[in-house]
Scaffold this active site. Sequence first.
Site, PDB file in Angstrom:
ATOM      1  CB  CYS A   1      -0.940   0.005   1.195  1.00  0.00           C
ATOM      2  SG  CYS A   1      -2.001  -1.456   1.254  1.00  0.00           S
TER       3      CYS A   1
ATOM      4  CB  THR B   1      -0.739  -8.188   7.781  1.00  0.00           C
ATOM      5  OG1 THR B   1      -1.052  -8.922   8.978  1.00  0.00           O
ATOM      6  CG2 THR B   1      -0.533  -9.167   6.627  1.00  0.00           C
TER       7      THR B   1
ATOM      8  CG  HIS C   1      -1.542   4.628   5.163  1.00  0.00           C
ATOM      9  ND1 HIS C   1      -1.449   4.476   3.798  1.00  0.00           N
ATOM     10  CD2 HIS C   1      -1.777   3.389   5.666  1.00  0.00           C
ATOM     11  CE1 HIS C   1      -1.621   3.191   3.491  1.00  0.00           C
ATOM     12  NE2 HIS C   1      -1.825   2.519   4.603  1.00  0.00           N
TER      13      HIS C   1
ATOM     14  CB  THR D   1      -7.590  -0.892   9.772  1.00  0.00           C
ATOM     15  OG1 THR D   1      -6.307  -0.275   9.740  1.00  0.00           O
ATOM     16  CG2 THR D   1      -7.977  -1.306   8.362  1.00  0.00           C
ATOM     17  N   PRO D   2      -8.668  -0.299  12.768  1.00  0.00           N
ATOM     18  CG  PRO D   2     -10.177  -1.487  14.107  1.00  0.00           C
ATOM     19  CD  PRO D   2      -9.671  -1.382  12.689  1.00  0.00           C
TER      20      PRO D   2
ATOM     21  CD  GLU E   1      -1.131   7.809   9.233  1.00  0.00           C
ATOM     22  OE1 GLU E   1      -0.662   8.637   8.425  1.00  0.00           O
ATOM     23  OE2 GLU E   1      -2.116   7.078   8.965  1.00  0.00           O
TER      24      GLU E   1
ATOM     25  CE  LYS F   1      -5.297   4.521   2.120  1.00  0.00           C
ATOM     26  NZ  LYS F   1      -4.299   5.571   2.364  1.00  0.00           N
TER      27      LYS F   1
ATOM     28  CG  PHE G   1      -0.229  -6.109   4.064  1.00  0.00           C
ATOM     29  CD1 PHE G   1      -0.732  -5.348   5.105  1.00  0.00           C
ATOM     30  CD2 PHE G   1      -1.089  -7.012   3.444  1.00  0.00           C
ATOM     31  CE1 PHE G   1      -2.049  -5.469   5.521  1.00  0.00           C
ATOM     32  CE2 PHE G   1      -2.409  -7.152   3.845  1.00  0.00           C
ATOM     33  CZ  PHE G   1      -2.894  -6.380   4.882  1.00  0.00           C
TER      34      PHE G   1
END
Length: 407
Positions: free
Chosen positions: A162, A269, A302, A306-307, A313, A331, A395
């Site tokens: 990503c 990941t 970014h 996601t949790p 970040e 996003k 990832f």
Amino acid sequence: MNEHTAAVTGIGMVTPLGIGTRPTWQGLLSGRSAAASDPELKGLPVDFSCQVSDLDACGRLTPRLALRLDRFCQMALIAAREAVADAGLSPERWDATRVAVVIGVGTTSFERLQPEVLKLAADRVRSVSPLMIPRSIPNIAAGEIALDLGARGPALAVSTACASGASALGTALLMLRCGQCDIALAGGAESVRNRISSAGFSQLGALSTRTSDPAGASRPFDSKRDGFVLSEGAAVLVLERPAHAEARRARARALLRGYGASCDAHHPTAPPPDGRGAADAILSALHDADLSAADIGHINAHGTSTPLNDAAEAHALRTVFAEPPPVTSVKGALGHTIGAAGAIEAATTALTLQHHMIPPTANHENPDPSLELDIVAATPRPVRTRAALSNSFGFGGQNAALVLTSA
């Protein structure tokens, strides 16, 4: 401008908010999400995505060319053509040997690969398309752009999951600095709107499961975030050596000034909770740009929704910045374009610097107090700053950070 920087003289974008830079930018400013139910994913646990609904590759390219290319490559080529036109460049007049192409791609193309594998599994070897390999190899987007525009300098694929789009821009910056080219067409392209990608990411627990509310599913840094939304898109930026841009009196939208990269070496990941690898990349980019954290007035995060990633970040930003400046994540509106994300976000950062406006983070309605960030939400926010940061993580523990400054 000095020769350590690269002038961003052209931008081309293909996103679920529109074909082209202008409709994408206007869509981002509106704060609306492009996510919707996706017929391609019907029957799967996660059956929605952010779709480029009006691509019309046959009309924008040619039927023959569109047939040869997978969707990610079609979008890359459309974006590259727009970027070159936006830069005021003519492929007929440039020194083709001094034009490089660097395109980030996160995965191989699954769009047409899966049907060909099913033919093989059914013992229909003679039915397998001879285009299967050239359609799906990761470097084909760079190769097709070079072929279409006659760019005969280095043509590279960069794959850092990503972070691929940002890594491609950083690689192009280094190539310009060391004199390998005068012009670089750099960016990323990806389409993960397919059944195998949806199933795979779903099994990883990475996708939002808000099937009853697709438009509200991607909510970066929100306390109710539960995963990202599959998407597709492409962005290509024309980067030039400053002396080359000045010689032809080109307008620069912004300058790419610093690039930093690192690896978490933590997990295949998941990011480390303290975001140390991300912080390392950001600090490296600031050092490369010869700037301090205090010089940065905006962060294009970014922000995957996601949790774990958003928390990591946020931790990285609080590590680097005494008080992080205003943060946004596109996003929320665009979903996760994987290998294209870093390029789309860098392009958005350049536009923020040019227009002095930060797009809002779509669906950010319930701030997560544990993150301690100033998230731009609901409406665009005016900003006057000379420098901004764009983050991308992937990832494999891949981290890339870009510092852009006003032209």
